[in-house]
Motif scaffolding. Sequence first.
Motif, PDB file in Angstrom:
ATOM      1  N   ASP A 161       0.598  -1.304   0.002  1.00 33.24           N
ATOM      2  CA  ASP A 161       0.022  -0.015  -0.050  1.00 33.24           C
ATOM      3  C   ASP A 161       0.803   1.241  -0.020  1.00 33.24           C
ATOM      4  O   ASP A 161       0.496   2.573   0.264  1.00 33.24           O
ATOM      5  CB  ASP A 161      -1.015  -0.006   1.215  1.00 33.24           C
ATOM      6  CG  ASP A 161      -0.276   0.016   2.533  1.00 33.24           C
ATOM      7  OD1 ASP A 161       0.971  -0.055   2.673  1.00 33.24           O
ATOM      8  OD2 ASP A 161      -0.862  -0.106   3.477  1.00 33.24           O
ATOM      9  N   GLY A 162       2.080   0.974  -0.072  1.00 32.26           N
ATOM     10  CA  GLY A 162       3.167   2.274  -0.255  1.00 32.26           C
ATOM     11  C   GLY A 162       3.244   2.663   1.223  1.00 32.26           C
ATOM     12  O   GLY A 162       4.001   3.888   1.298  1.00 32.26           O
ATOM     13  N   GLY A 163       2.844   2.259   2.253  1.00 34.86           N
ATOM     14  CA  GLY A 163       2.989   2.558   3.630  1.00 34.86           C
ATOM     15  C   GLY A 163       4.563   2.301   4.321  1.00 34.86           C
ATOM     16  O   GLY A 163       5.209   1.458   3.607  1.00 34.86           O
ATOM     17  N   ARG A 164       4.546   2.723   5.442  1.00 34.49           N
ATOM     18  CA  ARG A 164       6.068   2.692   6.149  1.00 34.49           C
ATOM     19  C   ARG A 164       6.094   1.047   6.428  1.00 34.49           C
ATOM     20  O   ARG A 164       7.160   0.425   6.279  1.00 34.49           O
ATOM     21  CB  ARG A 164       5.993   3.243   7.383  1.00 34.49           C
ATOM     22  CG  ARG A 164       7.304   3.150   8.084  1.00 34.49           C
ATOM     23  CD  ARG A 164       7.112   3.592   9.692  1.00 34.49           C
ATOM     24  NE  ARG A 164       6.339   2.538  10.185  1.00 34.49           N
ATOM     25  CZ  ARG A 164       6.736   1.247  10.834  1.00 34.49           C
ATOM     26  NH1 ARG A 164       8.045   1.099  10.434  1.00 34.49           N
ATOM     27  NH2 ARG A 164       6.060   0.550  11.110  1.00 34.49           N
ATOM     28  N   ALA A 165       5.126   0.436   7.084  1.00 30.31           N
ATOM     29  CA  ALA A 165       5.104  -1.092   7.286  1.00 30.31           C
ATOM     30  C   ALA A 165       5.483  -1.938   6.001  1.00 30.31           C
ATOM     31  O   ALA A 165       6.011  -2.891   6.233  1.00 30.31           O
ATOM     32  CB  ALA A 165       3.834  -1.520   8.066  1.00 30.31           C
ATOM     33  N   ALA A 166       4.723  -1.568   4.926  1.00 32.80           N
ATOM     34  CA  ALA A 166       5.196  -2.426   3.706  1.00 32.80           C
ATOM     35  C   ALA A 166       6.434  -2.266   3.098  1.00 32.80           C
ATOM     36  O   ALA A 166       6.912  -3.241   2.888  1.00 32.80           O
ATOM     37  CB  ALA A 166       3.950  -2.008   2.771  1.00 32.80           C
ATOM     38  N   ALA A 167       6.879  -1.089   3.644  1.00 31.56           N
ATOM     39  CA  ALA A 167       8.198  -0.616   2.961  1.00 31.56           C
ATOM     40  C   ALA A 167       9.149  -1.600   3.767  1.00 31.56           C
ATOM     41  O   ALA A 167      10.415  -2.410   3.310  1.00 31.56           O
ATOM     42  CB  ALA A 167       8.673   0.703   2.771  1.00 31.56           C
ATOM     43  N   ARG A 168       8.915  -1.639   5.061  1.00 31.78           N
ATOM     44  CA  ARG A 168       9.920  -2.402   5.918  1.00 31.78           C
ATOM     45  C   ARG A 168       9.888  -3.508   5.533  1.00 31.78           C
ATOM     46  O   ARG A 168      10.903  -4.619   5.632  1.00 31.78           O
ATOM     47  CB  ARG A 168       9.247  -2.032   7.514  1.00 31.78           C
ATOM     48  CG  ARG A 168      10.204  -2.808   8.522  1.00 31.78           C
ATOM     49  CD  ARG A 168      11.739  -2.549   8.671  1.00 31.78           C
ATOM     50  NE  ARG A 168      12.379  -3.297   9.540  1.00 31.78           N
ATOM     51  CZ  ARG A 168      12.471  -2.815  10.933  1.00 31.78           C
ATOM     52  NH1 ARG A 168      12.116  -1.946  11.212  1.00 31.78           N
ATOM     53  NH2 ARG A 168      13.422  -3.707  11.697  1.00 31.78           N
ATOM     54  N   ALA A 169       8.578  -4.438   5.596  1.00 30.97           N
ATOM     55  CA  ALA A 169       8.379  -5.812   5.160  1.00 30.97           C
ATOM     56  C   ALA A 169       9.160  -6.202   3.985  1.00 30.97           C
ATOM     57  O   ALA A 169       9.695  -7.130   3.692  1.00 30.97           O
ATOM     58  CB  ALA A 169       6.914  -6.120   4.832  1.00 30.97           C
ATOM     59  N   LEU A 170       9.083  -5.218   2.824  1.00 32.41           N
ATOM     60  CA  LEU A 170       9.819  -5.461   1.569  1.00 32.41           C
ATOM     61  C   LEU A 170      11.210  -5.439   1.818  1.00 32.41           C
ATOM     62  O   LEU A 170      11.865  -6.481   1.398  1.00 32.41           O
ATOM     63  CB  LEU A 170       9.518  -4.551   0.477  1.00 32.41           C
ATOM     64  CG  LEU A 170      10.189  -4.295  -0.757  1.00 32.41           C
ATOM     65  CD1 LEU A 170      10.314  -5.565  -1.308  1.00 32.41           C
ATOM     66  CD2 LEU A 170       9.863  -3.167  -1.499  1.00 32.41           C
ATOM     67  N   SER A 171      11.917  -4.553   2.509  1.00 34.43           N
ATOM     68  CA  SER A 171      13.261  -4.391   2.914  1.00 34.43           C
ATOM     69  C   SER A 171      14.007  -5.593   3.662  1.00 34.43           C
ATOM     70  O   SER A 171      14.930  -6.334   3.264  1.00 34.43           O
ATOM     71  CB  SER A 171      13.529  -2.872   3.687  1.00 34.43           C
ATOM     72  OG  SER A 171      14.987  -3.248   4.213  1.00 34.43           O
ATOM     73  N   ASP A 172      13.068  -6.337   4.526  1.00 31.96           N
ATOM     74  CA  ASP A 172      13.325  -7.314   5.374  1.00 31.96           C
ATOM     75  C   ASP A 172      13.375  -8.732   4.591  1.00 31.96           C
ATOM     76  O   ASP A 172      13.937  -9.488   4.810  1.00 31.96           O
ATOM     77  CB  ASP A 172      12.364  -7.414   6.467  1.00 31.96           C
ATOM     78  CG  ASP A 172      12.699  -6.501   7.672  1.00 31.96           C
ATOM     79  OD1 ASP A 172      13.766  -6.143   7.685  1.00 31.96           O
ATOM     80  OD2 ASP A 172      11.844  -6.145   8.663  1.00 31.96           O
TER      81      ASP A 172
END
Length: 271
Positions: A161-172
């Motif tokens: 959804d482009g949010g902070r948590a999604a970005a963190r999940a992608l990075s992890d």
Amino acid sequence: MPMKNLLVAFNGSEGSIAALRYAASLAERSGAHVTAMMAHSAHEVIDKRSRWIPKEARALLDAANSSILREIEAKFEAERTALGLVNALQLKEVTGRVDTVLSEAARHYDMLIVGSYSDTDDEHVTLHPDRIALMSGRPVVVVPAGYKGGGRLSHTALAWDGGRAAARALSDSLRILEDDGRVSVLTVGPRTGWPIEDLMTHLSRHGVEAVHEEWPTSHPVAATVLTWCRKHQPSLLVLGAFEHSKFREDLLGGVTSEVLAQIDIPVLLSH
């Protein structure tokens, strides 16, 4: 850099057995080391220190607590032998609040792997994957009870959804996505206004083959993601946990809780 240091929570439940098998499979594929941990609370129903409690009753309480833990250890030994890891896998026993113990321990590993929540587990070994993902600062892979797919990722779904948590999940998750390559990016309803093409370019530059699938706002997020996963059976769902507050999700229900309650494949959670 690949995952090299994995922690798996083991409490004897069917979910934790699936998690241990998944961790062993993932470690074999990536050459990682696995540590197993049995976290448990003191499980005191009454205060045994009271002078009004006969010593015989105290002994019975101690024996009951010990019996549960020894049963878990026996299940672990059976699994360790079946996996052929008798000399390569040890079980650490740690006492404290289960979610807190595992969250603090996970910070010293690349990833924590746990079984799905079960309300039939004994209270003093019950863990809550969503709370651990919220507290730990590490990616948490939640493996459903009975899952037999192993740790090889042929196809991953990324809820975005482009949010902070999604970005963190992608990075992890990138370290494992780079190895196995194919990702379906799932967007449902509104997301941040940043162009999705930038995400697709980012994945491509990491050697990940990605496609984008999109649904309109009228579709419920959790139900849409669950239906898509049941149809396409990816090896893993990557999900940013609790973009809204944990309290709000518990009170009103939310995507994270609904997905974890119904999914039949492993889910990588990050917050």
